[in-house]
Design a protein around this motif. Structure first.
Motif, mmCIF file in Angstrom:
data_model
loop_
_atom_site.group_PDB
_atom_site.id
_atom_site.type_symbol
_atom_site.label_atom_id
_atom_site.label_comp_id
_atom_site.label_asym_id
_atom_site.label_seq_id
_atom_site.Cartn_x
_atom_site.Cartn_y
_atom_site.Cartn_z
ATOM 1 N N ARG A 31 25.146 64.424 70.915
ATOM 2 C CA ARG A 31 25.658 64.811 72.232
ATOM 3 C C ARG A 31 27.081 64.293 72.429
ATOM 4 O O ARG A 31 27.941 64.978 73.001
ATOM 5 C CB ARG A 31 24.737 64.286 73.344
ATOM 6 C CG ARG A 31 23.305 64.813 73.262
ATOM 7 C CD ARG A 31 22.543 64.641 74.574
ATOM 8 N NE ARG A 31 22.540 63.291 75.101
ATOM 9 C CZ ARG A 31 21.664 62.350 74.775
ATOM 10 N NH1 ARG A 31 20.716 62.604 73.873
ATOM 11 N NH2 ARG A 31 21.718 61.148 75.327
ATOM 12 N N GLN A 32 27.341 63.082 71.952
ATOM 13 C CA GLN A 32 28.677 62.520 72.085
ATOM 14 C C GLN A 32 29.706 63.307 71.266
ATOM 15 O O GLN A 32 30.845 63.499 71.701
ATOM 16 C CB GLN A 32 28.680 61.053 71.668
ATOM 17 C CG GLN A 32 27.964 60.133 72.648
ATOM 18 C CD GLN A 32 28.092 58.672 72.285
ATOM 19 O OE1 GLN A 32 28.299 58.324 71.119
ATOM 20 N NE2 GLN A 32 27.982 57.797 73.272
ATOM 21 N N GLN A 33 29.298 63.761 70.084
ATOM 22 C CA GLN A 33 30.199 64.566 69.267
ATOM 23 C C GLN A 33 30.565 65.874 69.974
ATOM 24 O O GLN A 33 31.731 66.287 69.993
ATOM 25 C CB GLN A 33 29.555 64.866 67.909
ATOM 26 C CG GLN A 33 29.445 63.654 66.991
ATOM 27 C CD GLN A 33 28.616 63.930 65.746
ATOM 28 O OE1 GLN A 33 28.045 65.013 65.589
ATOM 29 N NE2 GLN A 33 28.544 62.955 64.854
ATOM 30 N N LEU A 34 29.566 66.521 70.559
ATOM 31 C CA LEU A 34 29.806 67.763 71.296
ATOM 32 C C LEU A 34 30.661 67.503 72.532
ATOM 33 O O LEU A 34 31.550 68.304 72.865
ATOM 34 C CB LEU A 34 28.478 68.402 71.695
ATOM 35 C CG LEU A 34 27.626 68.940 70.536
ATOM 36 C CD1 LEU A 34 26.220 69.286 71.014
ATOM 37 C CD2 LEU A 34 28.289 70.161 69.914
ATOM 38 N N LEU A 35 30.404 66.396 73.191
ATOM 39 C CA LEU A 35 31.160 66.045 74.389
ATOM 40 C C LEU A 35 32.643 65.904 74.077
ATOM 41 O O LEU A 35 33.509 66.407 74.813
ATOM 42 C CB LEU A 35 30.610 64.739 74.973
ATOM 43 C CG LEU A 35 31.232 64.216 76.265
ATOM 44 C CD1 LEU A 35 31.043 65.208 77.400
ATOM 45 C CD2 LEU A 35 30.616 62.861 76.634
ATOM 46 N N SER A 36 32.956 65.224 72.984
ATOM 47 C CA SER A 36 34.357 64.990 72.633
ATOM 48 C C SER A 36 35.102 66.277 72.291
ATOM 49 O O SER A 36 36.330 66.331 72.408
ATOM 50 C CB SER A 36 34.447 64.013 71.452
ATOM 51 O OG SER A 36 33.885 64.584 70.278
ATOM 52 N N LYS A 37 34.359 67.316 71.904
ATOM 53 C CA LYS A 37 34.995 68.590 71.543
ATOM 54 C C LYS A 37 35.384 69.435 72.748
ATOM 55 O O LYS A 37 36.261 70.300 72.646
ATOM 56 C CB LYS A 37 34.052 69.395 70.644
ATOM 57 C CG LYS A 37 33.853 68.791 69.260
ATOM 58 C CD LYS A 37 32.893 69.623 68.424
ATOM 59 C CE LYS A 37 32.691 69.013 67.050
ATOM 60 N NZ LYS A 37 31.734 69.803 66.222
ATOM 61 N N VAL A 38 34.737 69.212 73.890
ATOM 62 C CA VAL A 38 34.991 70.083 75.045
ATOM 63 C C VAL A 38 35.765 69.398 76.165
ATOM 64 O O VAL A 38 36.155 70.051 77.135
ATOM 65 C CB VAL A 38 33.671 70.659 75.608
ATOM 66 C CG1 VAL A 38 32.973 71.510 74.565
ATOM 67 C CG2 VAL A 38 32.751 69.570 76.130
ATOM 68 N N ILE A 39 35.994 68.080 76.057
ATOM 69 C CA ILE A 39 36.669 67.349 77.127
ATOM 70 C C ILE A 39 38.084 66.950 76.709
ATOM 71 O O ILE A 39 38.298 66.419 75.613
ATOM 72 C CB ILE A 39 35.885 66.074 77.512
ATOM 73 C CG1 ILE A 39 34.515 66.434 78.039
ATOM 74 C CG2 ILE A 39 36.660 65.254 78.543
ATOM 75 C CD1 ILE A 39 34.514 67.255 79.311
ATOM 76 N N SER A 40 39.039 67.210 77.592
ATOM 77 C CA SER A 40 40.408 66.729 77.430
ATOM 78 C C SER A 40 40.625 65.600 78.426
ATOM 79 O O SER A 40 40.427 65.792 79.634
ATOM 80 C CB SER A 40 41.409 67.853 77.701
ATOM 81 O OG SER A 40 41.237 68.919 76.783
ATOM 82 N N THR A 41 41.021 64.441 77.937
ATOM 83 C CA THR A 41 41.165 63.281 78.820
ATOM 84 C C THR A 41 42.517 63.290 79.532
ATOM 85 O O THR A 41 43.485 63.907 79.076
ATOM 86 C CB THR A 41 40.999 61.975 78.038
ATOM 87 O OG1 THR A 41 41.982 61.913 77.007
ATOM 88 C CG2 THR A 41 39.608 61.900 77.417
#
Length: 314
Positions: free
Chosen positions: A135-145
């Protein structure tokens, strides 16, 4: 496609760090738990008690500015900083506002950050049965900080992170099993929190005054029988003079002849009993043998039902 709000996975309290398995530690942010729901058309921000907070945080509701998903449910904490640290009192200034006309000024005076740590749903598919690391891997792909949106970072040494949090007088840490699925409306040892300061939400059953102004509150919690037990009085904390004036005005209309508590509080002779309707978040060091709070400190007035001020928080 309408995304129905869910009750998020909660960590349980612990004093011992796990010694085996695949675990990561994260900072426990002193803010408000918030899930962001985007069905492809509408964005809603819903807290863990299923209350809508979309109008309070328009910069977070602008999900297309930081998330590329076509549909998504994000889990995180919205925080407000004061003197470089998360302040629950400050975030309550945003979370408690009900008049949308006040929002533009608060965006400038109380800026917030959405600290995202999980993703439950992505592009039409539920992810709750996937392990946390996926889930964390997928999260990092769709979020721009950005300054407004951050991804919560993982730390491999819980004890070291906890020591740093102690040094900076932060709230504590959360440790999570990297293999853990996301349990909707769940609470178990796959997620655990170790707190530096303890906190709870209590209901106010009485006040004391200095002159005409309230200067302390008498706090209580409900038991399983629905009876209210006095747990201590508090005057210290983060309430401003304006907060105390507002509390005085509110409690002047709530006076009772008899105490609402089952037990007899200290300072009963000075107390003005009130209807137990006002709720507060309180930090404390420990419990005494008499089941009173040691060194309670008021963090903020909160919009929580008095019936939720229960001993089962502990």
């Amino acid at each position: 496609m309408e995304l129905k709000p869910v009750i998020p996975f909660e960590p349980i309290r612990t004093e011992e760090m796990p010694t085996s398995g695949q675990w990561i530690a994260q900072i426990k942010w002193d803010g408000v738990r918030m899930l962001a729901y985007f069905d492809g058309q509408e964005v809603r921000l819903i807290n863990r008690r299923l209350n809508d907070r979309t109008i309070q945080y328009p910069e977070i509701a602008d999900i297309s500015s930081y998330c590329t998903a076509k549909s998504v449910i994000l889990d995180g904490e919205i925080i407000a900083l004061k003197d470089g640290k998360p302040s629950f009192h400050e975030i309550m200034r945003r979370d408690g506002v009900r008049n949308s006309k006040n929002i533009p000024l608060l965006i400038q005076t109380v800026p917030v950050v959405y600290m995202i740590f999980d993703i439950l749903f992505l592009n039409g598919q539920w992810l709750v049965d996937k392990p946390l690391y996926e889930r964390q891997q997928l999260l990092s792909k769709v979020i721009s900080t950005s300054e407004t949106v951050q991804l919560v970072t993982n730390h491999l040494d819980p004890d070291s992170l906890y020591a740093v949090m102690e040094q900076h007088e932060m709230e504590g840490i959360v440790v999570k099993d990297l293999q853990s699925k996301y349990q909707l409306d769940g609470k178990d040892k796959r997620w655990m929190k170790k707190k530096i300061t303890h906190d709870l939400v209590a209901v106010v059953g009485g006040v004391t005054k200095r002159g005409n102004l309230v200067n302390a509150v008498l706090l209580g919690l409900y038991d399983d029988s629905g009876e209210l037990w006095y747990i201590g009085h508090a005057g210290a904390g983060k309430l401003t003079q304006n907060d105390w004036r507002a509390l005085t005005e509110a409690t002047n209309t709530m006076v009772l002849e008899k105490k609402p508590f089952v037990n007899t509080p200290e300072r009963s002779k000075e107390a003005i009993w009130i209807q137990p309707l006002i709720t507060m978040k309180v930090n404390y060091m420990a419990w005494t043998r008499d089941r009173n709070l040691r060194q309670p400190s008021i963090q903020s007035v909160v919009s929580l039902s008095p019936q939720e001020c229960h001993f089962n928080q502990l």
